[in-house]
Scaffold this motif. Structure first.
Motif, PDB file in Angstrom:
ATOM      1  N   UNK A  64      -2.765   4.826  -0.108  1.00 22.70           N
ATOM      2  CA  UNK A  64      -3.866   5.273   0.761  1.00 22.70           C
ATOM      3  C   UNK A  64      -4.255   4.150   1.727  1.00 22.70           C
ATOM      4  N   UNK A  65      -4.286   2.910   1.227  1.00 24.16           N
ATOM      5  CA  UNK A  65      -4.597   1.772   2.111  1.00 24.16           C
ATOM      6  C   UNK A  65      -3.562   1.686   3.234  1.00 24.16           C
ATOM      7  N   UNK A  66      -2.287   1.735   2.845  1.00 19.88           N
ATOM      8  CA  UNK A  66      -1.216   1.595   3.844  1.00 19.88           C
ATOM      9  C   UNK A  66      -1.306   2.710   4.888  1.00 19.88           C
ATOM     10  N   UNK A  67      -1.585   3.939   4.430  1.00 22.90           N
ATOM     11  CA  UNK A  67      -1.641   5.075   5.354  1.00 22.90           C
ATOM     12  C   UNK A  67      -2.848   4.971   6.284  1.00 22.90           C
ATOM     13  N   UNK A  89      -1.101 -10.430   1.491  1.00 19.65           N
ATOM     14  CA  UNK A  89      -0.145  -9.730   2.370  1.00 19.65           C
ATOM     15  C   UNK A  89      -0.319  -8.221   2.339  1.00 19.65           C
ATOM     16  N   UNK A  90      -0.871  -7.683   1.248  1.00 20.63           N
ATOM     17  CA  UNK A  90      -1.103  -6.245   1.155  1.00 20.63           C
ATOM     18  C   UNK A  90       0.184  -5.469   1.344  1.00 20.63           C
ATOM     19  N   UNK A  91       0.144  -4.481   2.243  1.00 17.42           N
ATOM     20  CA  UNK A  91       1.336  -3.663   2.470  1.00 17.42           C
ATOM     21  C   UNK A  91       2.256  -4.291   3.515  1.00 17.42           C
ATOM     22  N   UNK A  92       1.944  -5.508   3.967  1.00 19.50           N
ATOM     23  CA  UNK A  92       2.899  -6.277   4.775  1.00 19.50           C
ATOM     24  C   UNK A  92       2.749  -6.168   6.283  1.00 19.50           C
ATOM     25  N   UNK A 127       3.799  -4.088  -4.771  1.00 11.32           N
ATOM     26  CA  UNK A 127       4.890  -3.114  -4.940  1.00 11.32           C
ATOM     27  C   UNK A 127       5.089  -2.276  -3.670  1.00 11.32           C
ATOM     28  N   UNK A 128       3.959  -1.836  -3.105  1.00 11.44           N
ATOM     29  CA  UNK A 128       4.026  -1.003  -1.888  1.00 11.44           C
ATOM     30  C   UNK A 128       4.568  -1.822  -0.712  1.00 11.44           C
ATOM     31  N   UNK A 133       8.218  -2.198  -1.197  1.00 12.21           N
ATOM     32  CA  UNK A 133       8.924  -0.935  -0.953  1.00 12.21           C
ATOM     33  C   UNK A 133       9.060  -0.653   0.552  1.00 12.21           C
ATOM     34  N   UNK A 134       7.976  -0.943   1.301  1.00 10.50           N
ATOM     35  CA  UNK A 134       8.010  -0.662   2.737  1.00 10.50           C
ATOM     36  C   UNK A 134       8.976  -1.592   3.473  1.00 10.50           C
ATOM     37  N   UNK A 135       9.112  -2.816   2.967  1.00  8.56           N
ATOM     38  CA  UNK A 135       9.948  -3.792   3.676  1.00  8.56           C
ATOM     39  C   UNK A 135      11.401  -3.780   3.187  1.00  8.56           C
TER      40      UNK A 135
END
Ligand SMILES: C[S@@+](CC[C@H](N)C(=O)[O-])C[C@H]1O[C@@H](n2cnc3c(N)ncnc32)[C@H](O)[C@@H]1O
Length: 332
Positions: free
Chosen positions: A52-55, A89-92, A119-120, A123-125
């Motif tokens: 949800x944060x990344x989105x 770094x969060x979702x990068x 993890x997210x 996964x995104x990177x």
């Protein structure tokens, strides 16, 4: 500005794997929780929260970081970082934004306290055309030494660190920064106050302030009960429009920031701190300078200055080099 296509596709795939209504509910809860941060307590714990944060936030934080890295490249065009340290770094978002700006980047150390976020981000990177990324699931408060890096970034995290620990963290970040240290915070009065605190600490450590400040004197906006912030427009991907039930195909991310460096940058005379106001035949600029905030009016007859003012935007530096024909009307 748009998200890199690879990132947008990866986000879309990740979002599609979550139930839409739960994601929407969680994003709204997170947004409310973020308005109350600053205590150091973790905001994100579960995978659903991290997605949800990344989105919800990543397009905005990417936009702000990308804009700030452009500012750094403007004042130090020869800066070609190879190693980057990304704190919280969060979702990068910072990794994607820095890679767009500096193809020279070879390695990123990404430190993230929350396992679900790391993890997210990972996964995104994964499988993307990015520098080598070493993800470390750690709390920066417990790390005495940070990997020395050409570029150290703390995007939307310094204000999340418990206030009593901020000076210690800042010292460590500055020590690790062989080139530049970049701090980005929300473009709110609180975000500006957080940046101002870091600014005064970095001035004590003889850092060169590259942007946005054209000087190291007291912040004239803060003295005037105002706050220094900027905005970057970014296209809203379809998933974000759906999540926010928003019609507009873009959003404006407001941010506050500071770029400190070990090395001097190109000198600037001032920084435009509000949208220029365009009238017929004259443009009004509000500029932060060594003499404080100046309200500058440029008229059509001041030809070279007029051309410069017409292409200038909120956040740009203002370094006019008037000819003898040009006269600037400036009033405090
Ligand atoms: C608002 S998010 C920002 C994420 C990313 N930098 C961005 O700009 O989108 C803040 C992140 O910092 C992480 N964080 C907060 N305090 C931390 C700490 N003490 N050590 C490591 N990570 C931390 C949080 O878990 C969260 O993922």
């Amino acid at each position: 500005m748009q998200l890199p296509t690879t990132l947008q596709n990866a986000l879309e795939r990740m979002i599609a794997s979550q139930p839409a209504s739960a994601l929407e509910r969680t994003a709204l809860q997170l947004s409310a929780r973020y308005r109350g941060t600053g205590s150091g307590a973790p905001v994100i714990a579960t995978t659903l929260e991290a997605v949800a944060y990344a989105a919800w936030r990543m397009p905005g934080t990417y936009a702000a970081l990308r804009a700030v890295f452009r500012r750094l490249a403007e004042v130090q065009p020869d800066f070609t970082p190879k190693r980057m340290l990304d704190i919280g770094a969060g979702s990068g978002a910072a990794i994607w934004a820095a890679t767009e700006q500096w193809p020279s980047l070879q390695q990123v150390v990404a430190i993230e306290r929350q396992p679900a976020m790391a993890r997210i981000g990972k996964q995104l990177t994964a499988n993307a055309d990015l520098p080598t990324i070493v993800w470390q699931q750690q709390d920066v408060l417990t790390m005495d030494r940070l990997a020395e890096s050409d570029l150290v970034v703390a995007g939307y995290v310094y204000g999340e660190i418990e206030p009593t620990a901020r000076i210690l963290v800042l010292s460590r970040l500055w020590k690790a920064a062989g080139g530049a240290l970049v701090l980005v915070e929300p473009g709110t009065p609180t975000g500006h106050t957080t940046i101002l605190h870091a600014r005064s600490e970095l001035i004590k450590r003889n850092a060169y302030l590259l942007a946005p400040c054209p000087h190291t004197a007291a912040c004239p906006l803060a003295e005037g009960n105002d706050w220094c912030h900027f905005a970057q427009r970014i296209a809203r991907p379809v998933f974000l429009r759906r999540l926010k039930a928003a019609e507009a195909p873009f959003e404006d991310e407001k941010f506050a920031y500071l770029i400190a460096s070990r090395h001097e940058g190109k000198p600037i005379d001032g920084r435009i701190v509000r949208h220029p106001i365009i009238h017929s035949g004259r443009i009004e600029l509000q500029v932060c300078t060594t003499q404080g905030i100046q309200f500058i009016t440029v008229t059509r007859s001041q030809k070279p200055l007029w051309r410069q003012a017409r292409t200038s935007e909120w956040g740009d530096h203002w370094s006019p080099h008037p000819t003898e024909d040009d006269s600037i009307t400036a009033e405090r």
